[in-house]
Design a protein around this motif. Structure first.
Motif, mmCIF file in Angstrom:
data_model
loop_
_atom_site.group_PDB
_atom_site.id
_atom_site.type_symbol
_atom_site.label_atom_id
_atom_site.label_comp_id
_atom_site.label_asym_id
_atom_site.label_seq_id
_atom_site.Cartn_x
_atom_site.Cartn_y
_atom_site.Cartn_z
ATOM 1 N N LEU A 1 60.673 72.073 38.406
ATOM 2 C CA LEU A 1 61.123 73.104 37.459
ATOM 3 C C LEU A 1 60.470 72.926 36.103
ATOM 4 O O LEU A 1 60.141 71.803 35.711
ATOM 5 N N ARG A 2 60.359 74.050 35.394
ATOM 6 C CA ARG A 2 59.934 73.928 34.004
ATOM 7 C C ARG A 2 61.034 73.328 33.150
ATOM 8 O O ARG A 2 60.794 72.485 32.294
ATOM 9 N N GLY A 3 62.282 73.752 33.386
ATOM 10 C CA GLY A 3 63.399 73.380 32.500
ATOM 11 C C GLY A 3 63.558 74.453 31.434
ATOM 12 O O GLY A 3 62.619 75.206 31.135
ATOM 13 N N ASP A 4 64.764 74.539 30.887
ATOM 14 C CA ASP A 4 65.001 75.518 29.811
ATOM 15 C C ASP A 4 64.315 75.059 28.538
ATOM 16 O O ASP A 4 64.166 73.861 28.292
ATOM 17 N N LEU B 1 63.456 68.062 39.117
ATOM 18 C CA LEU B 1 62.648 67.420 38.068
ATOM 19 C C LEU B 1 62.113 68.510 37.143
ATOM 20 O O LEU B 1 61.504 69.476 37.610
ATOM 21 N N THR B 2 62.373 68.369 35.850
ATOM 22 C CA THR B 2 61.863 69.358 34.887
ATOM 23 C C THR B 2 60.687 68.754 34.113
ATOM 24 O O THR B 2 60.551 67.530 34.024
ATOM 25 N N CYS B 3 59.838 69.639 33.556
ATOM 26 C CA CYS B 3 58.576 69.133 33.004
ATOM 27 C C CYS B 3 58.267 69.540 31.565
ATOM 28 O O CYS B 3 57.437 68.903 30.916
ATOM 29 N N ILE B 4 58.919 70.577 31.033
ATOM 30 C CA ILE B 4 58.438 71.148 29.760
ATOM 31 C C ILE B 4 58.474 70.138 28.607
ATOM 32 O O ILE B 4 57.626 70.176 27.718
ATOM 33 N N THR B 5 59.426 69.197 28.640
ATOM 34 C CA THR B 5 59.509 68.229 27.535
ATOM 35 C C THR B 5 58.893 66.879 27.923
ATOM 36 O O THR B 5 59.006 65.910 27.184
ATOM 37 N N SER B 6 58.233 66.826 29.081
ATOM 38 C CA SER B 6 57.741 65.537 29.584
ATOM 39 C C SER B 6 56.244 65.341 29.394
ATOM 40 O O SER B 6 55.475 66.298 29.403
ATOM 41 N N THR B 7 55.860 64.078 29.298
ATOM 42 C CA THR B 7 54.430 63.740 29.303
ATOM 43 C C THR B 7 53.990 63.511 30.752
ATOM 44 O O THR B 7 54.827 63.340 31.638
ATOM 45 N N LYS B 8 52.667 63.470 30.948
ATOM 46 C CA LYS B 8 52.144 63.214 32.285
ATOM 47 C C LYS B 8 52.596 61.829 32.769
ATOM 48 O O LYS B 8 52.957 61.651 33.931
ATOM 49 N N ASP C 1 52.454 74.236 36.944
ATOM 50 C CA ASP C 1 51.631 73.072 36.573
ATOM 51 C C ASP C 1 52.179 71.814 37.247
ATOM 52 O O ASP C 1 51.426 70.955 37.717
ATOM 53 N N LEU C 2 53.508 71.717 37.275
ATOM 54 C CA LEU C 2 54.150 70.537 37.876
ATOM 55 C C LEU C 2 53.962 70.532 39.397
ATOM 56 O O LEU C 2 53.655 69.497 39.995
ATOM 57 N N VAL C 3 54.111 71.707 40.007
ATOM 58 C CA VAL C 3 53.941 71.809 41.463
ATOM 59 C C VAL C 3 52.534 71.319 41.833
ATOM 60 O O VAL C 3 52.359 70.450 42.700
ATOM 61 N N GLY C 4 51.523 71.861 41.157
ATOM 62 C CA GLY C 4 50.125 71.490 41.460
ATOM 63 C C GLY C 4 49.901 70.000 41.243
ATOM 64 O O GLY C 4 49.249 69.339 42.053
ATOM 65 N N HIS C 5 50.484 69.460 40.160
ATOM 66 C CA HIS C 5 50.291 68.048 39.841
ATOM 67 C C HIS C 5 50.927 67.151 40.905
ATOM 68 O O HIS C 5 50.314 66.181 41.356
ATOM 69 N N PRO D 1 48.931 66.837 23.939
ATOM 70 C CA PRO D 1 48.903 68.207 24.448
ATOM 71 C C PRO D 1 50.053 68.472 25.424
ATOM 72 O O PRO D 1 50.537 67.551 26.070
ATOM 73 N N LEU D 2 50.429 69.755 25.503
ATOM 74 C CA LEU D 2 51.486 70.158 26.429
ATOM 75 C C LEU D 2 50.873 70.240 27.832
ATOM 76 O O LEU D 2 50.102 71.148 28.122
ATOM 77 N N GLN D 3 51.224 69.256 28.680
ATOM 78 C CA GLN D 3 50.544 69.222 29.980
ATOM 79 C C GLN D 3 51.225 70.054 31.051
ATOM 80 O O GLN D 3 50.605 70.455 32.020
ATOM 81 N N PHE D 4 52.516 70.290 30.874
ATOM 82 C CA PHE D 4 53.249 71.056 31.893
ATOM 83 C C PHE D 4 53.999 72.191 31.207
ATOM 84 O O PHE D 4 55.167 72.057 30.862
ATOM 85 N N GLU D 5 53.292 73.292 31.001
ATOM 86 C CA GLU D 5 53.940 74.412 30.312
ATOM 87 C C GLU D 5 54.841 75.198 31.270
ATOM 88 O O GLU D 5 55.864 75.736 30.875
ATOM 89 N N TYR D 6 54.401 75.268 32.522
ATOM 90 C CA TYR D 6 55.147 76.027 33.533
ATOM 91 C C TYR D 6 55.377 75.156 34.763
ATOM 92 O O TYR D 6 54.634 74.194 35.007
ATOM 93 N N ALA D 7 56.382 75.561 35.560
ATOM 94 C CA ALA D 7 56.674 74.803 36.780
ATOM 95 C C ALA D 7 55.456 74.746 37.698
ATOM 96 O O ALA D 7 55.245 73.749 38.401
#
Ligand code: FAD
Length: 288
Positions: A107-110, A79-86, A130-134, A122-128
């Motif tokens: 993953l952050r994603g490319d 699962l990638t997050c950089i282009t995703s909303t919460k 952030d996603l792991v913690g969420h 706002p960018l909620q998941f800039e790095y992986a």
């Protein structure tokens, strides 16, 4: 089952990574591939999410669920997050939980190629991390993360990338899978760095056999993996002989894996490019 528990239970795991259908690879063909893969008893199969420019996110959870429910093999959607909303992330994680999936590779994603790409604001998941913690905050899910034996291409130094990785692990990453690499020295050097930084989670070495000379330069460019002279010579020698390239490439990967088995306790994650012959060629020639 949580893969983190499997990693404790078994001395060494072997897993496969597959990608969802694309314009050259139908879903029917993919299910055939997956059915064949079950003959090789992998400990789990992971399924990519929009990797390498593929923007087809729809099938990842469906395929992971098929593997688990129909073949009884543990699975792990990426699962990638950089282009995703919460909201989108929450919906996807809920769908995974509803499908009884127990593991996610976070993953952050490319970064998108388009300089004008409209990131969520706002960018909620800039790095992986952030996603792991969420994911970990509200879910009982085993979460894996990526790591890079040669450092991540966006990092200004290996050291900086390792410090960022330490933070990702501290946010709750249960185990790590490496980017592909062709020189084991980078992998051993990274393990030494882990010791220094107290990164203590299990690491799976990600190995991709070079079975097709055309595809490898593109992949290596994309992830920044260096190709050693020994492998360049093989690619040059067999670039017009598909069968010999396949054999030489799987042999090279087997040598890498057997060396890792001799020199570390790491498990092995195989990038098999949706080709059961690669799984077969490797598993017949490694000492696991
Ligand atoms: P991160 O861990 O967020 O790191 C990205 C960069 O940001 C690194 O340079 C890191 O050092 C830096 N960084 C991290 N945290 C911080 C911080 N707090 N402050 C400053 N800098 C920071 N891509 C896909 O699109 N789909 C897939 O299915 C997929 N599967 C993959 C599977 C594996 C095993 C691997 C190794 C990669 C996979 N990728 C996939 C590629 C991955 O998305 C890219 O490599 C991406 O560029 C980075 O993702 P990451 O999760 O490692 O990012």
């Amino acid at each position: 089952m949580f893969i983190k528990d499997l990693l404790i239970k078994k001395e060494r795991l072997v897993s496969f990574e597959i990608f969802p259908p694309n314009k050259n690879f139908s879903i029917e063909k993919l299910y055939n591939v997956i059915n064949k893969l079950s003959d090789y008893n992998p400990d789990f199969i992971s399924v990519t999410y929009g990797a390498a420019g593929n923007r087809n996110y729809n099938y990842t959870l469906e395929i992971a669920s098929y593997i688990k429910e129909n073949l009884g093999i543990e699975s792990m959607p990426h699962l990638t997050c950089i282009t995703s909303t919460k909201d989108k992330i929450n919906d996807t994680v809920k769908e995974a939980v509803d499908k009884n999936l127990k593991n996610i590779l976070a993953l952050r994603g490319d970064l998108p190629d388009d300089p004008d790409f409209d990131f969520p604001n706002p960018l909620q998941f800039e790095y992986a991390s952030d996603l792991v913690g969420h994911i970990k905050k509200d879910n009982n899910i085993c979460v894996a993360g990526a790591c890079y034996p040669e450092g991540h291409i966006n990092s200004s130094s290996f050291k900086e990338d390792m410090n960022n990785l330490k933070y990702k692990v501290d946010m709750g990453t249960d185990f790590l899978i490496t980017q592909l690499f062709f020189d084991n020295n980078y992998f051993y050097n990274m393990l030494e760095e882990f010791d220094k930084l107290n990164i203590n989670v299990p690491v799976m070495a990600g190995i991709m056999p070079v079975t097709n000379s055309k595809q490898i330069n593109r992949i290596a460019n994309l992830c920044g993996a260096k190709i050693p002279n020994k492998l360049i010579k093989l690619i040059n020698k067999y670039e017009n002989d598909k069968k010999s390239m396949f054999l030489a490439g799987t042999n090279y990967a087997c040598e890498q894996i057997n060396d890792i088995i001799d020199n570390s306790s790491s498990s092995i994650h195989l990038y098999i490019m949706n080709n059961p012959q690669i799984a077969k060629g490797i598993l017949n020639n490694i000492s696991i």
